[in-house]
Scaffold this active site. Structure first.
Site, PDB file in Angstrom:
ATOM      1  N   GLU A  14      14.115 101.078  79.317  1.00 27.53           N
ATOM      2  CA  GLU A  14      13.084 100.263  78.685  1.00 27.53           C
ATOM      3  C   GLU A  14      12.707 100.879  77.342  1.00 27.53           C
ATOM      4  O   GLU A  14      13.192 101.941  76.958  1.00 27.53           O
ATOM      5  CB  GLU A  14      11.895 100.101  79.632  1.00 27.53           C
ATOM      6  CG  GLU A  14      12.330  99.470  80.966  1.00 27.53           C
ATOM      7  CD  GLU A  14      11.202  98.938  81.824  1.00 27.53           C
ATOM      8  OE1 GLU A  14      10.179  98.488  81.273  1.00 27.53           O
ATOM      9  OE2 GLU A  14      11.353  98.949  83.070  1.00 27.53           O
ATOM     10  N   LYS A  51      14.866  97.640  72.503  1.00 27.25           N
ATOM     11  CA  LYS A  51      15.931  98.386  73.156  1.00 27.25           C
ATOM     12  C   LYS A  51      17.100  98.672  72.214  1.00 27.25           C
ATOM     13  O   LYS A  51      18.179  99.063  72.657  1.00 27.25           O
ATOM     14  CB  LYS A  51      16.411  97.617  74.391  1.00 27.25           C
ATOM     15  CG  LYS A  51      15.293  97.387  75.411  1.00 27.25           C
ATOM     16  CD  LYS A  51      15.761  96.604  76.627  1.00 27.25           C
ATOM     17  CE  LYS A  51      14.607  96.366  77.591  1.00 27.25           C
ATOM     18  NZ  LYS A  51      15.035  95.649  78.829  1.00 27.25           N
ATOM     19  N   ARG A 108      15.581  88.254  65.828  1.00 28.09           N
ATOM     20  CA  ARG A 108      15.638  87.658  67.163  1.00 28.09           C
ATOM     21  C   ARG A 108      14.715  88.365  68.155  1.00 28.09           C
ATOM     22  O   ARG A 108      14.582  87.914  69.302  1.00 28.09           O
ATOM     23  CB  ARG A 108      17.074  87.693  67.698  1.00 28.09           C
ATOM     24  CG  ARG A 108      18.074  86.867  66.907  1.00 28.09           C
ATOM     25  CD  ARG A 108      19.337  86.625  67.712  1.00 28.09           C
ATOM     26  NE  ARG A 108      19.974  87.869  68.113  1.00 28.09           N
ATOM     27  CZ  ARG A 108      20.933  88.474  67.418  1.00 28.09           C
ATOM     28  NH1 ARG A 108      21.349  87.948  66.273  1.00 28.09           N
ATOM     29  NH2 ARG A 108      21.480  89.596  67.854  1.00 28.09           N
ATOM     30  N   ASN A 146      12.016  95.669  83.748  1.00 30.61           N
ATOM     31  CA  ASN A 146      11.564  95.224  85.056  1.00 30.61           C
ATOM     32  C   ASN A 146      10.432  96.060  85.631  1.00 30.61           C
ATOM     33  O   ASN A 146       9.570  95.544  86.339  1.00 30.61           O
ATOM     34  CB  ASN A 146      12.745  95.218  86.037  1.00 30.61           C
ATOM     35  CG  ASN A 146      12.550  94.213  87.147  1.00 30.61           C
ATOM     36  OD1 ASN A 146      11.962  93.155  86.932  1.00 30.61           O
ATOM     37  ND2 ASN A 146      13.017  94.541  88.344  1.00 30.61           N
ATOM     38  N   ARG A 177      15.527  88.779  88.509  1.00 29.62           N
ATOM     39  CA  ARG A 177      15.199  90.155  88.882  1.00 29.62           C
ATOM     40  C   ARG A 177      14.101  90.107  89.935  1.00 29.62           C
ATOM     41  O   ARG A 177      13.337  89.151  90.029  1.00 29.62           O
ATOM     42  CB  ARG A 177      14.712  90.963  87.663  1.00 29.62           C
ATOM     43  CG  ARG A 177      15.664  90.979  86.475  1.00 29.62           C
ATOM     44  CD  ARG A 177      16.911  91.803  86.737  1.00 29.62           C
ATOM     45  NE  ARG A 177      16.603  93.191  86.995  1.00 29.62           N
ATOM     46  CZ  ARG A 177      16.371  94.115  86.043  1.00 29.62           C
ATOM     47  NH1 ARG A 177      16.374  93.758  84.761  1.00 29.62           N
ATOM     48  NH2 ARG A 177      16.138  95.370  86.365  1.00 29.62           N
TER      49      ARG A 177
END
Length: 273
Positions: A3, A52, A121, A165, A258
């Protein structure tokens, strides 16, 4: 997948280790041989992260873009590094430190236009410098355009950069938000609270090098270093176990492909609207 806190931590540690000096580069695996040859011996001028993604800036205007993906790993050696494995995509050796990279999803040389396209983006990053008010406004605008559950929206890197997550479950719990609530139904106060909670937890994670989201009083601990692995989070992977605050069994479901965990009492239906 690492993350955002991990990626920003890599950027900080790599800057301290090899930036501002000529760096010897190689590609034992061979898949980045041409790029490594272009960079070999050039000064690494800076490193920064967005979500990331990592961007390494080299003398001559070269930009190295790295995304670790699911399997990418860095190994940093301060002295006497072992020989790199044959699977090392990239090696970077400075005066006093050596870094090996293996298994990234992306390791490529790009130009400024390509970097701009990548960044355009991505949603706002809580760990980047800049106006907090502007980032919260952008985050709120991104949520307002989406009807999907907020628990799904947080994994969309176009909405907010760097959340994965673990953090999505944990920050929603800490903010007391129903993960099923449509993203465009969050109140302005909830958007502000959620952003600030995400930013605070990511900063703590970047500093510590691990995810610890619990308040010490909720796990009867005096120091964060005392926490065992399973004590560090409130809901993530705790299905059926009692909530640390109210003792309600933790619930789980699939969300955005997930697993998602939450407390039905601390995060009741509609909470956050």
């Amino acid at each position: 997948m690492p993350e955002g806190h991990t990626i920003h931590r890599h950027a900080r540690r790599h800057r301290a280790a090899i930036a501002g000096q000529p760096v010897r580069t190689g590609s034992p695996q061979g898949r980045f041989s041409a790029g490594a040859k272009r960079l070999d011996g050039r000064v690494l001028e800076g490193i920064d992260a967005h979500g990331k993604h990592l961007f390494y800036r080299w003398e001559g205007g070269w930009i190295l873009h790295i995304h670790l993906g699911l399997f990418g790993k860095f190994r940093l050696y301060r002295s006497d590094p072992p020989p790199p494995s044959e699977n090392a995509r990239l090696t970077m050796a400075g005066d006093d430190a050596t870094i090996y990279l293996s298994g990234p999803t992306m390791c490529e040389l790009i130009d400024p236009g390509r970097e701009l396209a990548i960044r355009s983006r991505l949603g706002p990053d809580p760990l980047l410098n800049g106006s907090t008010a502007a980032k919260i406004k952008a985050f709120g605008s991104n949520l307002a355009r989406r009807r999907i559950p907020i628990g799904a929206a947080l994994l969309n890197q176009q909405v907010i950069s760097g959340i994965g997550n673990v953090y999505r479950a944990e920050v929603l719990f800490r903010a007391g938000i129903d993960p099923h609530l449509p993203a465009n139904r969050l109140s302005a106060e909830t958007v502000d609270r959620l952003w600030r909670e995400a930013a605070a937890q990511l900063r703590l994670g970047e500093k510590a090098g691990r995810i610890i989201t619990v308040d010490l009083s909720d796990v009867d601990a005096k120091r964060r270093s005392d926490l065992r692995r399973l004590e560090r989070v409130y809901v993530y992977k705790r299905h059926g176990e009692p909530c640390r605050r109210c003792a309600t069994p933790i619930s789980t479901t699939d969300m955005a492909n997930r697993r998602m965990w939450w407390c039905a009492t601390c995060q009741p239906p509609g909470a956050g609207s």
